[in-house]
Design a protein around this motif. Structure first.
Motif, PDB file in Angstrom:
ATOM      1  N   ILE A   1       0.831  -1.204   0.000  1.00 26.12           N
ATOM      2  CA  ILE A   1       0.000   0.000   0.000  1.00 26.12           C
ATOM      3  C   ILE A   1       0.869   1.259   0.000  1.00 26.12           C
ATOM      4  O   ILE A   1       1.813   1.387   0.782  1.00 26.12           O
ATOM      5  CB  ILE A   1      -0.945   0.004   1.216  1.00 26.12           C
ATOM      6  CG1 ILE A   1      -1.969  -1.137   1.075  1.00 26.12           C
ATOM      7  CG2 ILE A   1      -1.666   1.343   1.355  1.00 26.12           C
ATOM      8  CD1 ILE A   1      -2.869  -1.309   2.279  1.00 26.12           C
ATOM      9  N   VAL A   2       0.535   2.166  -0.890  1.00 20.00           N
ATOM     10  CA  VAL A   2       1.204   3.468  -0.983  1.00 20.00           C
ATOM     11  C   VAL A   2       0.203   4.532  -0.550  1.00 20.00           C
ATOM     12  O   VAL A   2      -0.891   4.634  -1.112  1.00 20.00           O
ATOM     13  CB  VAL A   2       1.672   3.754  -2.422  1.00 20.00           C
ATOM     14  CG1 VAL A   2       2.314   5.136  -2.508  1.00 20.00           C
ATOM     15  CG2 VAL A   2       2.630   2.668  -2.907  1.00 20.00           C
ATOM     16  N   ARG A   3       0.544   5.300   0.468  1.00 13.43           N
ATOM     17  CA  ARG A   3      -0.378   6.309   0.995  1.00 13.43           C
ATOM     18  C   ARG A   3      -0.158   7.630   0.258  1.00 13.43           C
ATOM     19  O   ARG A   3       0.943   8.153   0.203  1.00 13.43           O
ATOM     20  CB  ARG A   3      -0.180   6.470   2.505  1.00 13.43           C
ATOM     21  CG  ARG A   3      -0.336   5.142   3.218  1.00 13.43           C
ATOM     22  CD  ARG A   3      -0.481   5.238   4.720  1.00 13.43           C
ATOM     23  NE  ARG A   3      -0.565   3.895   5.297  1.00 13.43           N
ATOM     24  CZ  ARG A   3      -1.657   3.143   5.290  1.00 13.43           C
ATOM     25  NH1 ARG A   3      -2.771   3.626   4.771  1.00 13.43           N
ATOM     26  NH2 ARG A   3      -1.641   1.926   5.815  1.00 13.43           N
ATOM     27  N   GLU A   4      -1.246   8.150  -0.296  1.00 13.17           N
ATOM     28  CA  GLU A   4      -1.198   9.380  -1.081  1.00 13.17           C
ATOM     29  C   GLU A   4      -1.432  10.594  -0.179  1.00 13.17           C
ATOM     30  O   GLU A   4      -2.016  10.482   0.904  1.00 13.17           O
ATOM     31  CB  GLU A   4      -2.250   9.334  -2.192  1.00 13.17           C
ATOM     32  CG  GLU A   4      -2.194   8.082  -3.070  1.00 13.17           C
ATOM     33  CD  GLU A   4      -0.941   8.013  -3.918  1.00 13.17           C
ATOM     34  OE1 GLU A   4      -0.230   9.027  -4.026  1.00 13.17           O
ATOM     35  OE2 GLU A   4      -0.668   6.932  -4.484  1.00 13.17           O
ATOM     36  N   PRO A   5      -0.964  11.784  -0.597  1.00 10.17           N
ATOM     37  CA  PRO A   5      -1.092  12.990   0.237  1.00 10.17           C
ATOM     38  C   PRO A   5      -2.533  13.332   0.613  1.00 10.17           C
ATOM     39  O   PRO A   5      -2.782  13.916   1.670  1.00 10.17           O
ATOM     40  CB  PRO A   5      -0.471  14.092  -0.634  1.00 10.17           C
ATOM     41  CG  PRO A   5       0.481  13.378  -1.533  1.00 10.17           C
ATOM     42  CD  PRO A   5      -0.158  12.055  -1.809  1.00 10.17           C
ATOM     43  N   ASP A   6      -3.506  12.980  -0.231  1.00 13.25           N
ATOM     44  CA  ASP A   6      -4.897  13.343   0.061  1.00 13.25           C
ATOM     45  C   ASP A   6      -5.608  12.319   0.944  1.00 13.25           C
ATOM     46  O   ASP A   6      -6.805  12.419   1.183  1.00 13.25           O
ATOM     47  CB  ASP A   6      -5.686  13.534  -1.234  1.00 13.25           C
ATOM     48  CG  ASP A   6      -5.773  12.244  -2.061  1.00 13.25           C
ATOM     49  OD1 ASP A   6      -5.180  11.224  -1.657  1.00 13.25           O
ATOM     50  OD2 ASP A   6      -6.445  12.266  -3.115  1.00 13.25           O
ATOM     51  N   GLY A   7      -4.864  11.331   1.448  1.00 16.46           N
ATOM     52  CA  GLY A   7      -5.456  10.311   2.310  1.00 16.46           C
ATOM     53  C   GLY A   7      -5.870   9.051   1.582  1.00 16.46           C
ATOM     54  O   GLY A   7      -6.155   8.033   2.220  1.00 16.46           O
ATOM     55  N   SER A   8      -5.939   9.090   0.253  1.00 12.18           N
ATOM     56  CA  SER A   8      -6.257   7.898  -0.517  1.00 12.18           C
ATOM     57  C   SER A   8      -5.032   6.982  -0.552  1.00 12.18           C
ATOM     58  O   SER A   8      -3.931   7.376  -0.134  1.00 12.18           O
ATOM     59  CB  SER A   8      -6.690   8.273  -1.933  1.00 12.18           C
ATOM     60  OG  SER A   8      -5.637   8.933  -2.616  1.00 12.18           O
ATOM     61  N   THR A   9      -5.221   5.765  -1.044  1.00  7.63           N
ATOM     62  CA  THR A   9      -4.116   4.822  -1.138  1.00  7.63           C
ATOM     63  C   THR A   9      -4.104   4.175  -2.517  1.00  7.63           C
ATOM     64  O   THR A   9      -5.127   4.090  -3.199  1.00  7.63           O
ATOM     65  CB  THR A   9      -4.216   3.715  -0.069  1.00  7.63           C
ATOM     66  OG1 THR A   9      -5.471   3.020  -0.206  1.00  7.63           O
ATOM     67  CG2 THR A   9      -4.095   4.291   1.332  1.00  7.63           C
ATOM     68  N   SER A  10      -2.932   3.717  -2.909  1.00 12.70           N
ATOM     69  CA  SER A  10      -2.786   2.942  -4.133  1.00 12.70           C
ATOM     70  C   SER A  10      -1.879   1.762  -3.811  1.00 12.70           C
ATOM     71  O   SER A  10      -1.430   1.609  -2.668  1.00 12.70           O
ATOM     72  CB  SER A  10      -2.184   3.807  -5.247  1.00 12.70           C
ATOM     73  OG  SER A  10      -0.916   4.322  -4.859  1.00 12.70           O
TER      74      SER A  10
ATOM     75  N   ARG B   1       4.652  -5.191  -5.953  1.00 15.09           N
ATOM     76  CA  ARG B   1       4.220  -5.831  -4.711  1.00 15.09           C
ATOM     77  C   ARG B   1       2.769  -6.280  -4.810  1.00 15.09           C
ATOM     78  O   ARG B   1       2.383  -7.303  -4.227  1.00 15.09           O
ATOM     79  CB  ARG B   1       4.413  -4.868  -3.538  1.00 15.09           C
ATOM     80  CG  ARG B   1       5.879  -4.558  -3.267  1.00 15.09           C
ATOM     81  CD  ARG B   1       6.058  -3.502  -2.192  1.00 15.09           C
ATOM     82  NE  ARG B   1       7.456  -3.167  -2.016  1.00 15.09           N
ATOM     83  CZ  ARG B   1       7.899  -2.184  -1.230  1.00 15.09           C
ATOM     84  NH1 ARG B   1       7.035  -1.445  -0.548  1.00 15.09           N
ATOM     85  NH2 ARG B   1       9.192  -1.945  -1.122  1.00 15.09           N
ATOM     86  N   ALA B   2       1.976  -5.536  -5.549  1.00 21.87           N
ATOM     87  CA  ALA B   2       0.581  -5.935  -5.749  1.00 21.87           C
ATOM     88  C   ALA B   2       0.499  -7.241  -6.528  1.00 21.87           C
ATOM     89  O   ALA B   2      -0.334  -8.111  -6.221  1.00 21.87           O
ATOM     90  CB  ALA B   2      -0.178  -4.835  -6.485  1.00 21.87           C
ATOM     91  N   ILE B   3       1.339  -7.388  -7.542  1.00 18.01           N
ATOM     92  CA  ILE B   3       1.344  -8.635  -8.304  1.00 18.01           C
ATOM     93  C   ILE B   3       1.634  -9.807  -7.386  1.00 18.01           C
ATOM     94  O   ILE B   3       0.956 -10.844  -7.435  1.00 18.01           O
ATOM     95  CB  ILE B   3       2.376  -8.570  -9.448  1.00 18.01           C
ATOM     96  CG1 ILE B   3       1.877  -7.648 -10.561  1.00 18.01           C
ATOM     97  CG2 ILE B   3       2.667  -9.967 -10.004  1.00 18.01           C
ATOM     98  CD1 ILE B   3       2.866  -7.430 -11.679  1.00 18.01           C
ATOM     99  N   ASP B   4       2.614  -9.671  -6.518  1.00 18.32           N
ATOM    100  CA  ASP B   4       2.989 -10.764  -5.625  1.00 18.32           C
ATOM    101  C   ASP B   4       1.855 -11.100  -4.662  1.00 18.32           C
ATOM    102  O   ASP B   4       1.554 -12.267  -4.416  1.00 18.32           O
ATOM    103  CB  ASP B   4       4.252 -10.381  -4.845  1.00 18.32           C
ATOM    104  CG  ASP B   4       4.841 -11.562  -4.097  1.00 18.32           C
ATOM    105  OD1 ASP B   4       4.877 -12.663  -4.679  1.00 18.32           O
ATOM    106  OD2 ASP B   4       5.246 -11.398  -2.936  1.00 18.32           O
ATOM    107  N   ALA B   5       1.186 -10.080  -4.119  1.00 19.15           N
ATOM    108  CA  ALA B   5       0.144 -10.316  -3.111  1.00 19.15           C
ATOM    109  C   ALA B   5      -1.178 -10.752  -3.726  1.00 19.15           C
ATOM    110  O   ALA B   5      -1.863 -11.628  -3.184  1.00 19.15           O
ATOM    111  CB  ALA B   5      -0.068  -9.047  -2.285  1.00 19.15           C
ATOM    112  N   LEU B   6      -1.544 -10.152  -4.853  1.00 20.69           N
ATOM    113  CA  LEU B   6      -2.874 -10.382  -5.420  1.00 20.69           C
ATOM    114  C   LEU B   6      -2.892 -11.415  -6.543  1.00 20.69           C
ATOM    115  O   LEU B   6      -3.893 -12.112  -6.736  1.00 20.69           O
ATOM    116  CB  LEU B   6      -3.440  -9.065  -5.969  1.00 20.69           C
ATOM    117  CG  LEU B   6      -3.623  -7.920  -4.974  1.00 20.69           C
ATOM    118  CD1 LEU B   6      -4.076  -6.666  -5.701  1.00 20.69           C
ATOM    119  CD2 LEU B   6      -4.629  -8.305  -3.892  1.00 20.69           C
TER     120      LEU B   6
END
Length: 232
Positions: A108-117, A122-127
């Motif tokens: 998870i990457v936390r964005e300045p506006d509070g949203s996440t991406s 790492r997403a490929i490995d987890a999902l």
């Protein structure tokens, strides 16, 4: 034949279910894949509820991951399918039940506006760790930014308490602990276990299609009045 409603999880899009939807439609099923990302669990649930309400008879409704929280709050489904999904009880949220695994949290990457991406690799490995590389890369490329707070949303009621349900445990899941999945599965009417990762609709879509076709063939949906209940 009842329609099928496919409900995606956090960070995902309807396009992630494209192959499953296409193959079901090829066999004559009506398939609807609503877009979530409405900003909250209640708004996401309302979007799916609107789809269900527009159908002529109670549909088969599948929720993946966070989508389990969404389908838990709907009314009027004929059968619920929880695919590596959260099954909240009264007062519970996906985050409160255990939420994302440490491996997914690390993506998870936390964005300045509070949203996440999600970090793509790492997403490929987890999902999508068990998916063929081209499919995994495409699926990761479709992932989108997620508004904050959806995973902490609490459904208004628990549809699984009065609607037949099937839980699919993904035994090689790296995003939601399979042990947690088995615990939540005990709340459902029927339990299946697949030796897949978190996203079989990407790597093994025929598994999902086969299950849904089986349920469509063996489960006669209740009438609209029977499916809509005031049970809390």
């Amino acid at each position: 034949m009842a329609a099928v409603v496919l409900v995606h999880g956090l960070y995902h899009r309807p396009e992630h279910f494209a192959v499953v939807a296409e193959r079901l439609r090829a066999t004559g099923s009506e398939v609807v894949v609503p877009e979530l990302h409405r900003g909250s669990l209640s708004a996401d649930t309302a979007a799916v509820q609107a789809v269900i309400d527009a159908l002529p008879e109670p549909p088969l409704v599948l929720g993946h991951s966070y989508g389990g929280s969404v389908i838990t709050g709907v009314r009027g489904a004929g059968h619920l399918v929880y695919l590596a999904a959260f099954v909240p009880d009264a007062g519970e949220s996906a985050a409160g039940l255990g939420g994302a695994s440490p491996q997914l949290q690390d993506a998870i990457v936390r964005e300045p506006d509070g949203s996440t991406s999600l970090h793509p690799d790492r997403a490929i490995d987890a999902l999508y760790g068990d998916c063929p590389e081209p499919l995994a890369t495409r699926a990761a490329g479709l992932l989108r930014t997620q508004a904050p707070g959806c995973g902490r949303g609490v459904p208004d009621h628990q549809a699984w308490k009065h609607t037949p349900s099937t839980y699919v445990v993904c035994a090689q899941d790296r995003a939601i602990d399979p042990g947690l999945q088995r615990t939540m599965a005990s709340r459902c009417t029927d339990v299946r276990e697949w030796h897949t990762g978190h996203s079989p609709f990407v790597g093994q879509p025929d598994l999902v299609v086969q299950l849904l076709r089986e349920l469509l063939a063996t489960h006669t949906p209740p009438g609209r009045d029977e499916a809509i209940t005031t049970t809390p």
